[in-house]
Scaffold this active site. Structure first.
Site, PDB file in Angstrom:
ATOM      1  N   LEU A 148      -8.755   1.625  -5.485  1.00  0.00           N
ATOM      2  CA  LEU A 148      -9.405   1.301  -5.090  1.00  0.00           C
ATOM      3  C   LEU A 148      -8.812   1.421  -3.404  1.00  0.00           C
ATOM      4  CD1 LEU A 148     -12.433  -0.076  -4.931  1.00  0.00           C
ATOM      5  CD2 LEU A 148     -10.968  -2.471  -6.121  1.00  0.00           C
ATOM      6  N   LYS A 149      -8.288   0.032  -3.163  1.00  0.00           N
ATOM      7  CA  LYS A 149      -7.216   0.453  -1.826  1.00  0.00           C
ATOM      8  C   LYS A 149      -7.396   1.397  -1.168  1.00  0.00           C
ATOM      9  CE  LYS A 149      -5.458  -2.077   1.324  1.00  0.00           C
ATOM     10  NZ  LYS A 149      -4.251  -2.398   1.150  1.00  0.00           N
ATOM     11  N   PHE A 150      -7.399   2.720  -1.667  1.00  0.00           N
ATOM     12  CA  PHE A 150      -7.739   3.653  -0.219  1.00  0.00           C
ATOM     13  C   PHE A 150      -8.871   3.734  -0.489  1.00  0.00           C
ATOM     14  CE2 PHE A 150      -4.277   5.771  -2.851  1.00  0.00           C
ATOM     15  CZ  PHE A 150      -2.924   5.077  -2.197  1.00  0.00           C
TER      16      PHE A 150
ATOM     17  N   ASN B 216     -10.010   1.118   2.107  1.00  0.00           N
ATOM     18  CA  ASN B 216      -9.494   1.622   3.334  1.00  0.00           C
ATOM     19  C   ASN B 216     -10.016   2.488   3.829  1.00  0.00           C
ATOM     20  OD1 ASN B 216      -7.215  -0.462   3.863  1.00  0.00           O
ATOM     21  ND2 ASN B 216      -5.827   0.374   3.614  1.00  0.00           N
TER      22      ASN B 216
ATOM     23  N   THR C 206       0.966  -1.234   0.302  1.00  0.00           N
ATOM     24  CA  THR C 206      -0.045   0.385  -0.007  1.00  0.00           C
ATOM     25  C   THR C 206       1.296   1.421   0.072  1.00  0.00           C
ATOM     26  OG1 THR C 206      -2.003  -0.761   1.270  1.00  0.00           O
ATOM     27  CG2 THR C 206      -1.662   1.304   1.651  1.00  0.00           C
TER      28      THR C 206
END
Length: 300
Positions: free
Chosen positions: A175-177, A180, A101
């Protein structure tokens, strides 16, 4: 012996996540060669039947595909382009999968470095904690060249519950942001809910099953509420000291996108309070104890 379906997998970074990838891949019959600066991580890889490499470059010389799972951008740059970095020994055509990340500029650094050598690069962060990684309960957000993702899908299936192709390179990190952002808020809301149930005298196991069966459920509730019941935050699936980096990344990205994030902003002080209480190495489920201590009635 490696095959197209079971390539020899190189892993650089054998921390909580990287070691879980290695263990699950080994159990699935994959050859794994890995490197980490920590002797304990090297010993753990050897114990599971993996091959310990002498350097990142040594990993690149042996692997058919390379997974990178690191904690800092500085480590990424050293591992990829440093004197003993992957770039010096990687064979043309070997895919590089960046799974950390990191901000988008770090992902672009990795892509530019290796594509110049003739190596396809994917941006593939995962959604899930270290505990979930241990039991292959991760969702992988794969972005980059779709044909490369599909070619590597059997390997991804070796350590992830679900692999989703999410678009061009960088889409995985974006998308990870988003994911999260939700994790941050749901983790704190779970702590609030568990403390309310505790203070009201509800049976916590009953509460857990009832909430999990209703509209108030979330994945973070399922994963972290049981840890909160026991107030046991070791071993950590995600340490507070590591997650603070993620909070900075989400905040910076939201600001760049001109997206207001009032719930994220309201949540961050409680994560900071956990560090102030010395919970650096605790799992972020420790937010429960932070709230409990901040609001403790006399005698609790």
């Amino acid at each position: 012996m490696s095959t197209p379906e079971r390539p020899r997998v190189g892993i650089v970074g054998l921390g909580i996540m990287g070691s879980a990838y290695a263990r699950n891949l080994r159990e699935g019959g994959f050859d794994v060669v890995g490197f980490d600066v920590a002797p304990a991580a090297q010993a753990a890889l050897a114990a599971m039947g993996g091959t310990v490499a002498a350097s990142p470059g040594d990993v690149a010389a042996q692997a058919d595909v390379i997974l990178i799972a690191l904690a800092s951008v500085d480590a990424l740059k050293a591992v990829c382009g440093g004197p003993e970095g992957l770039v010096h020994t990687i064979r043309p055509g070997v895919p590089v999968v960046e799974m950390s990340t990191f901000p988008l500029y770090a992902k672009d650094y990795c892509r530019d470095l290796f594509e110049a050598k003739g190596n396809p690069v994917l941006d593939c962060p995962v959604s899930g904690t270290g505990a979930q990684a241990a039991v292959r309960d991760l969702v992988l957000y794969a972005s980059g060249e779709e044909a490369v993702v599909e070619r590597l899908r059997p390997m991804f299936d070796g350590f992830a519950r679900s692999t989703r192709y999410v678009g061009p390179f960088g889409s995985g990190t974006k998308l990870k942001f988003v994911a999260n952002l939700l994790v941050t808020i749901h983790n704190l809301s779970t702590a609030e809910a568990v403390l309310m149930a505790h203070r009201s005298g509800l049976d916590l196991k009953m509460m857990f099953e009832a909430i999990r069966d209703g509209a108030g459920n979330s994945r973070m509730f399922e994963v972290r509420a049981p840890m909160m019941f026991e107030e046991c935050y070791q071993p950590a699936g995600m340490k507070f000291e590591v997650y603070m980096k993620d909070l900075d990344l989400i905040s910076d990205f939201a600001r760049d996108m001109r997206v207001p994030t009032p719930l994220l902003a309201a949540s961050i002080p409680f994560y900071v309070a956990a560090l102030g209480a010395g919970r650096h190495a605790d799992d972020t489920a420790g937010l429960y104890s932070v709230l409990k201590e901040m609001s403790a009635p006399r005698g609790e």
